[in-house]
Design a protein around this motif. Structure first.
Motif, short mmCIF file in Angstrom:
data_model
loop_
_atom_site.label_atom_id
_atom_site.label_comp_id
_atom_site.label_asym_id
_atom_site.label_seq_id
_atom_site.Cartn_x
_atom_site.Cartn_y
_atom_site.Cartn_z
N GLU A 83 0.82 -1.27 0.01
CA GLU A 83 0.00 0.06 -0.06
C GLU A 83 0.86 1.13 0.03
O GLU A 83 0.69 1.86 -0.95
CB GLU A 83 -0.88 -0.03 1.33
CG GLU A 83 -1.99 -1.06 1.18
CD GLU A 83 -3.01 -1.16 2.36
OE1 GLU A 83 -2.49 -0.32 3.35
OE2 GLU A 83 -3.86 -1.46 2.45
N THR A 84 1.82 1.07 0.79
CA THR A 84 2.79 2.49 0.78
C THR A 84 3.48 2.65 -0.62
O THR A 84 3.54 3.72 -0.87
CB THR A 84 3.70 2.31 1.79
OG1 THR A 84 3.25 2.00 3.38
CG2 THR A 84 4.67 3.37 2.00
N ALA A 85 4.04 1.62 -0.96
CA ALA A 85 4.88 1.65 -2.32
C ALA A 85 3.89 2.12 -3.33
O ALA A 85 4.04 3.05 -4.31
CB ALA A 85 5.15 0.30 -2.73
N PHE A 86 2.31 1.64 -3.50
CA PHE A 86 1.49 2.04 -4.57
C PHE A 86 1.18 3.47 -4.11
O PHE A 86 1.06 4.42 -5.31
CB PHE A 86 0.16 1.11 -4.41
CG PHE A 86 0.24 -0.09 -5.30
CD1 PHE A 86 0.76 -0.10 -6.59
CD2 PHE A 86 0.09 -1.31 -4.52
CE1 PHE A 86 0.79 -1.37 -7.11
CE2 PHE A 86 0.33 -2.68 -5.32
CZ PHE A 86 0.55 -2.45 -6.51
N ARG A 87 1.00 4.05 -3.09
CA ARG A 87 0.52 5.53 -2.87
C ARG A 87 1.73 6.21 -3.04
O ARG A 87 1.47 7.34 -3.80
CB ARG A 87 0.32 5.26 -1.06
CG ARG A 87 -0.13 6.78 -0.88
CD ARG A 87 -0.50 6.91 0.52
NE ARG A 87 -1.77 6.02 0.74
CZ ARG A 87 -2.03 5.25 1.55
NH1 ARG A 87 -0.81 4.94 2.30
NH2 ARG A 87 -3.07 4.44 1.72
N ALA A 88 2.98 5.83 -3.04
CA ALA A 88 3.89 6.81 -3.34
C ALA A 88 4.16 6.84 -4.83
O ALA A 88 4.53 7.88 -5.23
CB ALA A 88 5.40 6.35 -2.56
N GLN A 89 4.05 5.67 -5.56
CA GLN A 89 3.99 5.52 -7.02
C GLN A 89 2.77 6.51 -7.34
O GLN A 89 3.05 7.49 -8.57
CB GLN A 89 3.99 4.33 -7.27
CG GLN A 89 3.92 3.93 -8.95
CD GLN A 89 5.40 4.71 -9.51
OE1 GLN A 89 6.28 4.49 -8.78
NE2 GLN A 89 5.61 4.91 -10.69
N GLY A 90 1.87 6.53 -7.04
CA GLY A 90 0.60 7.22 -7.45
C GLY A 90 0.90 8.81 -6.96
O GLY A 90 0.49 9.36 -8.16
N GLU A 91 1.43 9.15 -6.03
CA GLU A 91 1.78 10.49 -5.86
C GLU A 91 2.91 11.04 -6.71
O GLU A 91 2.68 12.32 -7.23
CB GLU A 91 2.37 10.75 -4.49
CG GLU A 91 1.18 10.87 -3.27
CD GLU A 91 1.63 10.72 -1.88
OE1 GLU A 91 3.15 10.92 -1.95
OE2 GLU A 91 0.81 10.56 -0.88
N ARG A 92 3.74 10.21 -6.91
CA ARG A 92 4.88 10.60 -7.97
C ARG A 92 4.29 10.68 -9.39
O ARG A 92 4.42 11.56 -10.20
CB ARG A 92 5.96 9.26 -8.21
CG ARG A 92 7.13 9.87 -7.63
CD ARG A 92 8.33 8.76 -7.62
NE ARG A 92 8.17 8.03 -6.38
CZ ARG A 92 8.22 6.66 -6.50
NH1 ARG A 92 8.43 6.11 -7.47
NH2 ARG A 92 8.25 6.10 -5.36
N ILE A 93 3.37 9.89 -9.89
CA ILE A 93 2.69 9.92 -11.13
C ILE A 93 1.74 11.38 -11.30
O ILE A 93 2.04 12.21 -12.29
CB ILE A 93 1.66 8.81 -11.58
CG1 ILE A 93 2.85 7.47 -11.74
CG2 ILE A 93 0.82 9.04 -12.58
CD1 ILE A 93 1.85 6.41 -11.79
N LEU A 94 1.08 11.72 -10.00
CA LEU A 94 0.17 12.85 -10.31
C LEU A 94 1.20 14.07 -9.92
O LEU A 94 0.84 15.13 -10.77
CB LEU A 94 -0.62 12.66 -8.80
CG LEU A 94 -1.67 11.92 -9.05
CD1 LEU A 94 -2.69 11.74 -7.64
CD2 LEU A 94 -2.71 12.16 -10.09
N ASN A 95 2.39 13.99 -9.51
CA ASN A 95 3.18 15.43 -9.35
C ASN A 95 3.69 15.34 -10.74
O ASN A 95 4.03 16.58 -11.11
CB ASN A 95 4.29 14.97 -8.32
CG ASN A 95 3.81 15.10 -6.93
OD1 ASN A 95 2.81 15.67 -6.71
ND2 ASN A 95 4.56 14.37 -5.90
N THR A 96 3.91 14.40 -11.51
CA THR A 96 4.51 14.72 -12.94
C THR A 96 3.44 14.93 -13.96
O THR A 96 3.87 15.56 -14.87
CB THR A 96 5.03 13.18 -13.53
OG1 THR A 96 4.07 12.26 -13.43
CG2 THR A 96 6.50 12.85 -12.54
N MET A 97 2.12 14.91 -13.70
CA MET A 97 0.89 15.27 -14.48
C MET A 97 0.48 16.81 -14.22
O MET A 97 -0.23 17.32 -14.79
CB MET A 97 -0.14 14.37 -14.31
CG MET A 97 0.25 12.95 -14.87
SD MET A 97 -1.08 11.80 -14.36
CE MET A 97 -2.57 12.55 -15.16
#
Length: 104
Positions: A31-45
């Motif tokens: 869950e932590t890894a998915f959340r961090a990856q999701g935040e990274r994707i949103l920040n790049t968008m």
């Protein structure tokens, strides 16, 4: 023999309990890894956060309301000016000499 089978069942229960605890730990890490990856994707968008969007929306609503008030004031002043001139503001503006535009 009853203590032997009891002991085996106790060890099996302990093993299952440890496996369940390990599975929960893996779940939390995933869950932590998915959340961090999701935040990274949103920040790049360049996605706007909800709070920033709400603040900009409130500013736009306030600006629209002020624009309506200022439009009403301008129309009242134009009507008053037209009364003072004895003709409509549009005719007075059409006959007034125009200033040349400055080029910058």
């Amino acid at each position: 023999m009853s203590t032997g089978s009891n002991r085996i069942l106790d060890e099996f229960a302990k093993l299952l309990t440890d496996a369940a605890g390990a599975a929960q730990g893996v779940r939390r890490e995933m869950e932590t890894a998915f959340r961090a990856q999701g935040e990274r994707i949103l920040n790049t968008m360049d996605v706007v956060q909800r709070e920033e969007f709400e603040a900009a929306r409130e500013m736009a609503v306030k600006a629209r309301a002020e624009n309506k008030v200022l439009t009403a004031r301008l129309e009242a002043l134009e009507a008053k000016f037209a009364e003072m001139q004895g003709s409509s503001f549009g005719e007075a503006a059409a006959t007034a000499p125009r200033k040349p535009r400055s080029t910058k």
